[in-house]
Design an enzyme around this catalytic site. Structure first.
Site, PDB file in Angstrom:
ATOM      1  CG  ASP A 102      -1.742   1.230   1.384  1.00  0.00           C
ATOM      2  OD1 ASP A 102      -2.629   1.428   0.540  1.00  0.00           O
ATOM      3  OD2 ASP A 102      -1.504   2.007   2.326  1.00  0.00           O
ATOM      4  CD  GLU A 115      -2.273   2.910  -3.260  1.00  0.00           C
ATOM      5  OE1 GLU A 115      -3.207   3.711  -3.464  1.00  0.00           O
ATOM      6  OE2 GLU A 115      -1.991   2.477  -2.132  1.00  0.00           O
TER       7      GLU A 115
END
Length: 545
Positions: free
Chosen positions: A215, A248
């Site tokens: 993330d 990401e």
């Protein structure tokens, strides 16, 4: 406990599986093990000794699947009833045609409800989802169904409640580097780097996850750690086993994709399609308001849309790096995900924001394009239930999160009225969580499920076997909302997609190849008259050369 020369405190005690333990600091406060493998209850409670070898794996021959076969289904365990609830859903998801389940973060967080991105104990599966063995049984069952299972992990921050590390190891953080969540984690320190590398290896080796999604890595101060960690993973997994690493990264940095990482989430593609489908241009969507079809063509043919271009949303600063040399499968293509729905004030899905035929044209484009598709839970059922931001805090922190959430939307035109901001759901309310459960739409749900299943079957049979080594041939803008994109596949055949996400028809010359799919009846026939219908995608595949 005794302090060694390096500053570590240690004690060795005889104990067995199930023993509970806790650390007592000099001031008398009691804290859990920062590397706890399991908690008795919540993040403030006792840590529990487990036997990592106790679970008897059934699918011992599973070696995973190659990346180009990946079709991801993103899921929140809590909304499915925990690990056992997700396990019960596996036959249905395998029937749908996905090949990988991606769990939103599961490591221990405060309370019983959370997206997972506020975890504070990276090694401990949250007890609200089930036991350690429940999680391993889920992974085992996924493999029995031929499904890979990925885990979303958060290495850029700790949550606001239960982060005790700052009390006894403050050097873990650095005040000179701030993230949206507070002081940055100090990845300059070898021991900090190793802590998170060990966490990645733990999920992949001990739990046998098939991959990790990292993330918001743009918030990690030392990006070289990412490549260091990836190299450790590649050197540690068993020979012949497929393990995948996905990033990401808001900055559109492509360099990691030429090393140990398989792919990166492509926010650019999502954002421009969202603008075309909904007409929304506030916030980060402002970067995609002008010439959206041109931007869509660039994204489909080159990966990132912003490759060093000036971004209005970022104050005119350049964003991104070149990505045109990368294979299409280096990018994960989604129409929705937890962020893009849940970060909306009222959590609306695209089923609430655009017409069904426009959405189905976009779905066909997503599933049949060579990029790796990701489906967010409920999309396959045309779910209209919201996916809201939810958590489970008490007292002052609950008020801070609730008020902060409402303040966040004050800059949007629709929320200039304080009364409307006050109507934004309280993240801590149990009803906010319960309303977020995806439900099949009574009118269109079965139809949409069959639509996805048909598209995924086409992808598996006609496109996936030809994907490895596929490259873009080129992209053409047909109108303000329509594009034509071609890819040469590994057997010499060509895949051509004509997609019109606008309501008005566009002029388009049809290929002479075989039509394999039309999102709207009559769309292929209309091309004989050089007309690409509005809200339609048509796919063609040539014979191998």
């Amino acid at each position: 406990m005794r302090r060694d020369d390096a500053g570590w405190f240690e004690a060795e005690l005889a104990c067995g599986t199930g023993a509970r333990y806790i650390y007592v600091l000099d001031d008398g406060s009691r804290v859990p093990d920062p590397a706890s493998r399991a908690q008795a209850h919540d993040v403030h409670d006792w840590s529990v000794v487990i036997d990592p070898a106790a679970y008897a794996w059934r699918e011992t021959r599973w070696q995973g699947r190659p990346w180009y076969e990946t079709i991801i289904y993103e899921i929140h365990c809590g909304l499915y009833g925990g690990f056992r609830g997700v396990e019960a859903a596996l036959p249905r998801l395998a029937d749908l045609g996905v090949t990988a389940i991606e769990l939103m973060p599961i490591n221990d967080f405060s309370g019983g409800r959370n997206w997972g991105y506020d975890g504070v104990l990276p090694f401990a599966p949250d007890t609200s989802y089930g036991s350690v063995d429940d999680l391993k049984a889920l992974i085992d069952a996924a493999h029995a169904h031929g499904l890979m299972i990925f885990l979303d992990v958060v290495y850029n921050h700790f949550g606001p409640d239960g982060n005790y590390i700052s009390r006894y190891a403050p050097a873990t953080f650095r005040e000179d580097y701030r993230t949206p969540w507070g002081a940055g984690i100090d990845f300059r320190r070898p021991d900090v780097r190793r802590f998170f590398t060990e966490n990645a290896l733990y999920w992949l080796l001990e739990y046998r996850f098939d991959g990790l999604r990292l993330d918001a890595v743009h918030a990690i101060s030392e990006p070289d750690w990412l490549d260091e960690m990836a190299a450790d993973v590649r050197a540690s997994v068993e020979v012949g086993r497929h393990v995948h690493l996905v990033l990401e990264h808001e900055g559109n940095v492509s360099s990691h994709l030429r090393g140990g990482f398989d792919a990166q989430w492509n926010d650019d593609i999502h954002n421009v399609i969202h603008v075309l489908l909904t007409g929304e241009t506030e916030g980060y969507y402002c970067d995609y308001a002008e010439r959206p079809a041109s931007k869509l063509a660039k994204g489909l043919s080159e990966g990132f849309i912003y490759q060093g271009d000036a971004s209005a949303h970022h104050g005119g600063k350049s964003r991104g790096t070149p990505s045109g040399d990368l294979a299409p499968i280096s990018f994960v293509f989604f129409l929705q995900n937890h962020d893009q729905i849940g970060n909306r004030a009222f959590g609306e899905r695209l089923t609430r924001l655009c017409s069904a035929d426009a959405l189905e044209a976009a779905i066909a484009l997503q599933i049949l394009a060579p990029e790796i598709p990701l489906i967010f839970m409920g999309e396959e059922d045309a779910s209209t239930t919201p996916f809201l931001f939810f958590c489970d805090y008490d007292g002052e922190l609950a008020e801070i999160v609730r008020d902060g959430r409402r303040h966040e939307f004050a800059r949007f035109k629709a929320f200039t009225d304080p009364a409307l901001r006050d109507a934004i759901p309280d993240p801590n309310a149990p009803s906010t969580f319960s309303r977020s459960k995806p439900l099949r739409d009574e009118t269109h749900g079965r139809e949409r499920f069959d639509y996805y299943r048909r598209l995924l079957s086409l992808r598996r049979s006609l496109i996936v076997p030809r994907l490895k080594g596929a490259r873009t041939v080129g992209a053409t803008v047909l109108s303000e909302a329509a594009v034509r994109v071609q890819w040469r596949l590994n057997d010499g055949s060509e895949l051509t997609l004509l997609s019109n996400l606008g309501a008005d028809a566009a002029c388009a010359v049809p290929p002479t190849d075989t039509m394999i799919f039309e999102s709207k009846p009559g769309a292929a026939a209309a091309l004989d008259n050089r007309t690409l219908l509005g809200h339609a995608t048509v796919a063609f595949l040539s014979r191998a050369s």
